[in-house]
Write a protein that holds these residues in place. Structure first.
Motif, PDB file in Angstrom:
ATOM      1  N   GLU A   1       0.825  -1.209   0.000  1.00  0.00           N
ATOM      2  CA  GLU A   1       0.000   0.000   0.000  1.00  0.00           C
ATOM      3  C   GLU A   1       0.856   1.254   0.000  1.00  0.00           C
ATOM      4  OE1 GLU A   1      -3.235  -0.175  -0.460  1.00  0.00           O
ATOM      5  OE2 GLU A   1      -2.957  -2.350  -0.531  1.00  0.00           O
ATOM      6  N   GLY A   2       2.187   1.080  -0.078  1.00  0.00           N
ATOM      7  CA  GLY A   2       3.084   2.225  -0.115  1.00  0.00           C
ATOM      8  C   GLY A   2       3.022   2.939  -1.456  1.00  0.00           C
ATOM      9  N   GLY A   3       3.677   4.073  -1.519  1.00  0.00           N
ATOM     10  CA  GLY A   3       3.719   4.843  -2.759  1.00  0.00           C
ATOM     11  C   GLY A   3       2.472   5.629  -3.058  1.00  0.00           C
ATOM     12  N   ALA A   4       1.665   5.917  -2.022  1.00  0.00           N
ATOM     13  CA  ALA A   4       0.411   6.648  -2.245  1.00  0.00           C
ATOM     14  C   ALA A   4       0.601   8.006  -2.918  1.00  0.00           C
ATOM     15  CB  ALA A   4      -0.330   6.826  -0.917  1.00  0.00           C
ATOM     16  N   PRO A   5       1.668   8.769  -2.630  1.00  0.00           N
ATOM     17  CA  PRO A   5       1.816  10.073  -3.286  1.00  0.00           C
ATOM     18  C   PRO A   5       1.946  10.008  -4.799  1.00  0.00           C
ATOM     19  CG  PRO A   5       3.193   9.962  -1.328  1.00  0.00           C
ATOM     20  CD  PRO A   5       2.687   8.572  -1.583  1.00  0.00           C
ATOM     21  N   TYR A   6       2.190   8.806  -5.350  1.00  0.00           N
ATOM     22  CA  TYR A   6       2.352   8.670  -6.797  1.00  0.00           C
ATOM     23  C   TYR A   6       1.089   8.142  -7.476  1.00  0.00           C
ATOM     24  CZ  TYR A   6       7.128   8.807  -5.011  1.00  0.00           C
ATOM     25  OH  TYR A   6       8.272   9.161  -4.344  1.00  0.00           O
ATOM     26  N   ASP A   7      -0.023   8.191  -6.776  1.00  0.00           N
ATOM     27  CA  ASP A   7      -1.302   7.687  -7.278  1.00  0.00           C
ATOM     28  C   ASP A   7      -1.605   8.267  -8.664  1.00  0.00           C
ATOM     29  OD1 ASP A   7      -4.019   7.083  -7.749  1.00  0.00           O
ATOM     30  OD2 ASP A   7      -4.538   7.263  -5.635  1.00  0.00           O
ATOM     31  N   PRO A   8      -1.857   7.411  -9.668  1.00  0.00           N
ATOM     32  CA  PRO A   8      -2.137   7.931 -11.017  1.00  0.00           C
ATOM     33  C   PRO A   8      -3.424   8.739 -11.111  1.00  0.00           C
ATOM     34  CG  PRO A   8      -2.483   5.557 -10.911  1.00  0.00           C
ATOM     35  CD  PRO A   8      -1.821   5.937  -9.635  1.00  0.00           C
ATOM     36  N   THR A   9      -4.307   8.605 -10.134  1.00  0.00           N
ATOM     37  CA  THR A   9      -5.542   9.394 -10.154  1.00  0.00           C
ATOM     38  C   THR A   9      -5.409  10.691  -9.357  1.00  0.00           C
ATOM     39  OG1 THR A   9      -6.503   8.276  -8.223  1.00  0.00           O
ATOM     40  CG2 THR A   9      -6.899   7.298 -10.375  1.00  0.00           C
ATOM     41  N   GLY A  10      -4.212  10.957  -8.836  1.00  0.00           N
ATOM     42  CA  GLY A  10      -3.983  12.181  -8.091  1.00  0.00           C
ATOM     43  C   GLY A  10      -3.969  11.937  -6.598  1.00  0.00           C
ATOM     44  N   TYR A  11      -2.888  12.308  -5.954  1.00  0.00           N
ATOM     45  CA  TYR A  11      -2.752  12.097  -4.511  1.00  0.00           C
ATOM     46  C   TYR A  11      -3.686  13.040  -3.755  1.00  0.00           C
ATOM     47  CZ  TYR A  11      -0.496  11.655   0.066  1.00  0.00           C
ATOM     48  OH  TYR A  11      -0.246  11.433   1.402  1.00  0.00           O
ATOM     49  N   GLN A  12      -4.534  12.462  -2.918  1.00  0.00           N
ATOM     50  CA  GLN A  12      -5.482  13.216  -2.095  1.00  0.00           C
ATOM     51  C   GLN A  12      -6.357  14.144  -2.939  1.00  0.00           C
ATOM     52  OE1 GLN A  12      -2.904  15.062   0.849  1.00  0.00           O
ATOM     53  NE2 GLN A  12      -3.044  13.276   2.189  1.00  0.00           N
ATOM     54  N   SER A  13      -6.736  13.672  -4.114  1.00  0.00           N
ATOM     55  CA  SER A  13      -7.622  14.474  -4.964  1.00  0.00           C
ATOM     56  C   SER A  13      -9.032  14.498  -4.381  1.00  0.00           C
ATOM     57  CB  SER A  13      -7.646  13.909  -6.381  1.00  0.00           C
ATOM     58  OG  SER A  13      -8.089  12.566  -6.376  1.00  0.00           O
ATOM     59  N   SER A  14      -9.771  15.518  -4.728  1.00  0.00           N
ATOM     60  CA  SER A  14     -11.137  15.679  -4.211  1.00  0.00           C
ATOM     61  C   SER A  14     -12.030  14.551  -4.716  1.00  0.00           C
ATOM     62  CB  SER A  14     -11.707  17.024  -4.665  1.00  0.00           C
ATOM     63  OG  SER A  14     -13.077  17.125  -4.340  1.00  0.00           O
ATOM     64  N   ASP A  15     -12.910  14.062  -3.832  1.00  0.00           N
ATOM     65  CA  ASP A  15     -13.873  13.039  -4.245  1.00  0.00           C
ATOM     66  C   ASP A  15     -15.281  13.595  -4.373  1.00  0.00           C
ATOM     67  OD1 ASP A  15     -14.464  13.479  -1.616  1.00  0.00           O
ATOM     68  OD2 ASP A  15     -14.267  11.390  -0.975  1.00  0.00           O
ATOM     69  N   LEU A  16     -15.414  14.928  -4.334  1.00  0.00           N
ATOM     70  CA  LEU A  16     -16.729  15.547  -4.457  1.00  0.00           C
ATOM     71  C   LEU A  16     -17.147  15.660  -5.929  1.00  0.00           C
ATOM     72  CD1 LEU A  16     -16.397  18.474  -1.863  1.00  0.00           C
ATOM     73  CD2 LEU A  16     -17.456  16.218  -1.525  1.00  0.00           C
ATOM     74  N   LEU A  17     -18.434  15.885  -6.128  1.00  0.00           N
ATOM     75  CA  LEU A  17     -18.979  16.166  -7.448  1.00  0.00           C
ATOM     76  C   LEU A  17     -19.069  17.671  -7.655  1.00  0.00           C
ATOM     77  CD1 LEU A  17     -21.795  13.492  -7.349  1.00  0.00           C
ATOM     78  CD2 LEU A  17     -19.910  13.491  -8.988  1.00  0.00           C
ATOM     79  N   TYR A  18     -18.869  18.108  -8.892  1.00  0.00           N
ATOM     80  CA  TYR A  18     -18.939  19.528  -9.236  1.00  0.00           C
ATOM     81  C   TYR A  18     -19.727  19.665 -10.531  1.00  0.00           C
ATOM     82  CZ  TYR A  18     -14.990  19.732  -5.992  1.00  0.00           C
ATOM     83  OH  TYR A  18     -14.175  19.595  -4.891  1.00  0.00           O
ATOM     84  N   GLY A  19     -20.527  20.732 -10.625  1.00  0.00           N
ATOM     85  CA  GLY A  19     -21.290  20.928 -11.847  1.00  0.00           C
ATOM     86  C   GLY A  19     -21.959  22.285 -11.892  1.00  0.00           C
ATOM     87  N   LEU A  20     -22.823  22.440 -12.869  1.00  0.00           N
ATOM     88  CA  LEU A  20     -23.574  23.678 -13.044  1.00  0.00           C
ATOM     89  C   LEU A  20     -25.051  23.409 -12.856  1.00  0.00           C
ATOM     90  CD1 LEU A  20     -21.835  25.143 -16.235  1.00  0.00           C
ATOM     91  CD2 LEU A  20     -21.394  25.756 -13.840  1.00  0.00           C
ATOM     92  N   ASP A  21     -25.729  24.336 -12.164  1.00  0.00           N
ATOM     93  CA  ASP A  21     -27.179  24.211 -12.034  1.00  0.00           C
ATOM     94  C   ASP A  21     -27.860  24.932 -13.194  1.00  0.00           C
ATOM     95  OD1 ASP A  21     -27.112  26.919 -11.460  1.00  0.00           O
ATOM     96  OD2 ASP A  21     -27.655  26.691  -9.351  1.00  0.00           O
ATOM     97  N   ARG A  22     -29.181  24.991 -13.128  1.00  0.00           N
ATOM     98  CA  ARG A  22     -29.940  25.558 -14.241  1.00  0.00           C
ATOM     99  C   ARG A  22     -29.578  27.008 -14.506  1.00  0.00           C
ATOM    100  NH1 ARG A  22     -36.294  24.941 -13.731  1.00  0.00           N
ATOM    101  NH2 ARG A  22     -35.800  25.960 -11.758  1.00  0.00           N
ATOM    102  N   ALA A  23     -29.159  27.736 -13.458  1.00  0.00           N
ATOM    103  CA  ALA A  23     -28.788  29.139 -13.619  1.00  0.00           C
ATOM    104  C   ALA A  23     -27.343  29.318 -14.058  1.00  0.00           C
ATOM    105  CB  ALA A  23     -29.027  29.884 -12.302  1.00  0.00           C
ATOM    106  N   GLY A  24     -26.618  28.214 -14.226  1.00  0.00           N
ATOM    107  CA  GLY A  24     -25.219  28.302 -14.631  1.00  0.00           C
ATOM    108  C   GLY A  24     -24.280  28.589 -13.483  1.00  0.00           C
ATOM    109  N   LEU A  25     -24.720  28.333 -12.230  1.00  0.00           N
ATOM    110  CA  LEU A  25     -23.890  28.546 -11.058  1.00  0.00           C
ATOM    111  C   LEU A  25     -23.226  27.244 -10.642  1.00  0.00           C
ATOM    112  CD1 LEU A  25     -26.265  30.889  -9.028  1.00  0.00           C
ATOM    113  CD2 LEU A  25     -24.289  31.542 -10.407  1.00  0.00           C
TER     114      LEU A  25
END
Length: 608
Positions: A321-345
């Motif tokens: 389980e070593g080598g976590a800082p080299y994770d190909p998906t990004g070390y400690q990257s955000s796991d949240l969802l992001y998007g735009l609502d109907r108003a474009g916010l």
């Protein structure tokens, strides 16, 4: 987030428009899993009802994952050339995998020169051997090749798919004088006895691991096969985009022993070079990420030429389980969802709890039409409503004084941006002369630079993905009748400067059907999913591999009912993939729905 992005893992399969891939000069079956499914489901690949094959075990039907043992019969006295050819083909299906019986069908000189480890040829069916001048020929259907590391190479083509076996007489018996240097086996046999794994190399900067898919035999030698794959190094276009920190010129002993505590001893043969602690750390990370795919291994010890490799922290064994800082998906990257609502916010959060962010793009309407958030979840890049500019802003209030700045202007028609682990912003501008692929190395102060991507630049491109490790690009190229996917390898210098790209694989609809891709998303670092419309109330999500290896059978295709705006997917394999509606998310893997309350969505996706 062209619309939100994603991809499927399991679900009902459909038979619509299977995909097939082609490199610049030849065809490559990237979704060869389709061939396996067809062979297994339609029963077109069956072991002969008679001949020199004896099944000695029925373990494969017991549900424990073991393949049926096959004990082939050696050549029989007085066998004809046709019988020898058929017997040779069947002898290569020996289980456990071995070549000793197949060698008996060869002429004496050929027995020592034949190299079945040089490649693997997989076919869905074979015709009965026929006599040809000097020997026999066997026509194979849908034949594909893997290289000596188990990496997918491609379709053999009609001419090479016919095995022509020259015969000679030895002691009054027909024997094969020129066998192909390959293990030639049915797809159904191969699927039961091999598994897809990833060999982990590094990007050219040594900052992030890059997985390369290969197939290795199932069984007790998995650890040895993984190490040998790493020692062989990257191949093809991957050699230009990646690097290995395992020293050159090393070999592996007889095997990788694993003790009762799950510690694997990797004893490499050859001269032990003088290496820095940093180089050893990178080598250990490669080994750990690669060998963790063997569930029996918890930690590793490594020696080179009998000299133990120093382990960080003075530990006796290095955890897989070593080598976590080299994770190909990004070390400690955000796991949240992001998007735009109907108003474009800009909105962010978990599937059932999306709210407008406190930063300026969540509070004031700037008229943006698409957005991407960097891997840390701190900075957003949004395309203006007319597609000609990109705005940059902090996601949360109080960061960078909450300023919105225009970082790109004067474009024509920008697709949704994407970010990589180096904080580099990737853009595709749809101009009158076709697509231009751009990158901004220092967002906010740097100028966009163009990189020419073969098969993409100058084409009608409707969607693009760039991998978080910045070594792969996948583009949907619109055609008159059907879309195709073009993949490329991005080339970055050791100092992190983008220097170009090379074409990798072209993926098209195999049956000539009309494929229109609405959205594209990562589902792992080596697989992506595409969304297409079946009818007004039904969409299909199909998984493809982007490097030439076949995807898993259970992840081939799934359908989702109801209006869908796009996909939300991530290369982090344990993050759900969603089909995104206006007020609901559908987990593509399970089919479960999540209601989105208080927000009407225009698009949604993960960081990156």
């Amino acid at each position: 987030m062209t619309g939100p992005r994603t991809g499927p893992r399991t679900g009902p399969r459909t038979g619509r428009s299977p995909l097939r891939s082609h490199p610049p000069a030849r065809r490559v079956a990237v979704v060869a899993a389709v061939l396996l499914v067809l062979g297994l489901a339609a029963g077109c690949m069956q072991m002969p009802a008679s001949g020199p094959v004896v099944e000695t075990d029925t373990a494969s039907g017991s549900g424990d994952g073991r393949a049926t043992a096959i004990d082939p019969v050696p050549p029989q006295p007085g066998a004809s050339a046709i019988q020898v050819a058929q017997g040779f083909l069947e002898a290569m299906t020996a289980t456990p995998i071995r070549s000793s019986v197949a060698q008996q069908y060869l002429a004496e000189d050929a027995r020592t020169s034949w190299d079945p480890d040089a490649s693997t040829i997989i076919y869905t069916d074979s015709m009965a051997p026929v006599s040809v001048p000097g020997g026999a020929a066997i026509a194979l259907t849908s034949a594909e090749r893997l290289d000596d590391r188990g990496a997918w190479v491609g379709d053999l083509g009609p001419r090479a798919s016919t095995l022509r076996l020259r015969m000679v007489m030895e002691d009054g018996e027909f024997r094969i004088a020129d066998p192909p240097d390959a293990l030639v086996v049915p797809a159904s046999w191969f699927e039961q006895r091999f598994r897809s794994v990833s060999l982990y190399f590094f990007d050219r900067t040594g900052q992030v691991l890059v997985p390369e898919s290969v197939f290795v035999p199932r069984g007790e030698q998995l650890a040895s096969n993984l190490v040998n794959g790493l020692l062989a190094g990257p191949a093809g276009a991957a050699r230009l985009a990646t690097r290995s920190f395992l020293p050159d010129g090393l070999g592996l002993g007889l095997s990788v022993p694993i003790d009762d505590d799950g510690v694997a001893d990797v004893e490499l043969t050859g001269d032990a070079p003088v290496r820095s602690a940093d180089a050893n750390a990178l080598m250990l990370a490669q080994l750990a990420w690669t060998m963790r795919q063997d569930s029996s291994i918890a930690a590793i010890r490594v020696s080179i030429g009998g000299v133990p490799v120093p382990l960080p922290g003075g530990v006796s064994a290095y955890s897989v389980e070593g080598g976590a800082p080299y994770d190909p998906t990004g070390y400690q990257s955000s796991d949240l969802l992001y998007g735009l609502d109907r108003a474009g916010l800009l909105v962010s959060g978990s599937p059932g709890d999306l709210e407008r962010v406190s930063g300026p793009l969540g509070q004031d309407a700037f008229g943006v039409r698409s957005v991407a958030v960097d891997l840390a979840g701190a900075t957003a890049a949004a395309v203006g409503g007319d597609g000609t500019s990109v705005l940059q802003a902090p996601v949360r209030e109080g960061e960078d004084q909450g300023q919105v700045q225009e970082v790109v202007s004067g474009a024509t028609d920008l697709l949704t941006p994407s970010w990589d682990v180096a904080g580099r912003l990737w853009l595709v501008d749809r101009t009158a002369d076709g697509a231009r692929v751009l990158h901004v190395d220092e967002v906010g102060s740097g100028q966009p630079r163009e990189v020419r991507v073969p098969g993409v630049t100058g084409r009608d491109v409707v969607d693009v993905l760039v991998s978080r490790d910045a070594t792969r690009l996948v583009a949907v190229v619109r055609g008159a009748r059907s879309d195709r996917l073009q993949t490329a390898r991005i080339l970055v210098t050791d100092q992190g400067r983008v220097r170009g790209a090379v074409a990798d694989t072209r993926i098209v609809s195999e049956d000539g059907g009309r494929l229109r891709v609405r959205d594209l998303a990562w589902t792992s670092p080596t697989t992506a999913s595409l969304l297409s419309t079946v009818r007004d109330d039904l969409v299909e999500v199909r998984t493809i591999t982007v490097d030439g290896a076949p995807s898993g059978l259970s992840t081939l295709s799934t359908t989702v009912r109801g209006p869908v705006r796009g996909l939300a997917g991530s290369p982090v394999v344990d993050q759900p993939t969603y089909a995104v509606g206006r007020s609901r998310l559908v987990d593509v893997s399970s089919g479960g729905e999540v209601a989105v309350t208080g927000v009407v969505l225009r698009s949604l996706g993960y960081a990156g």
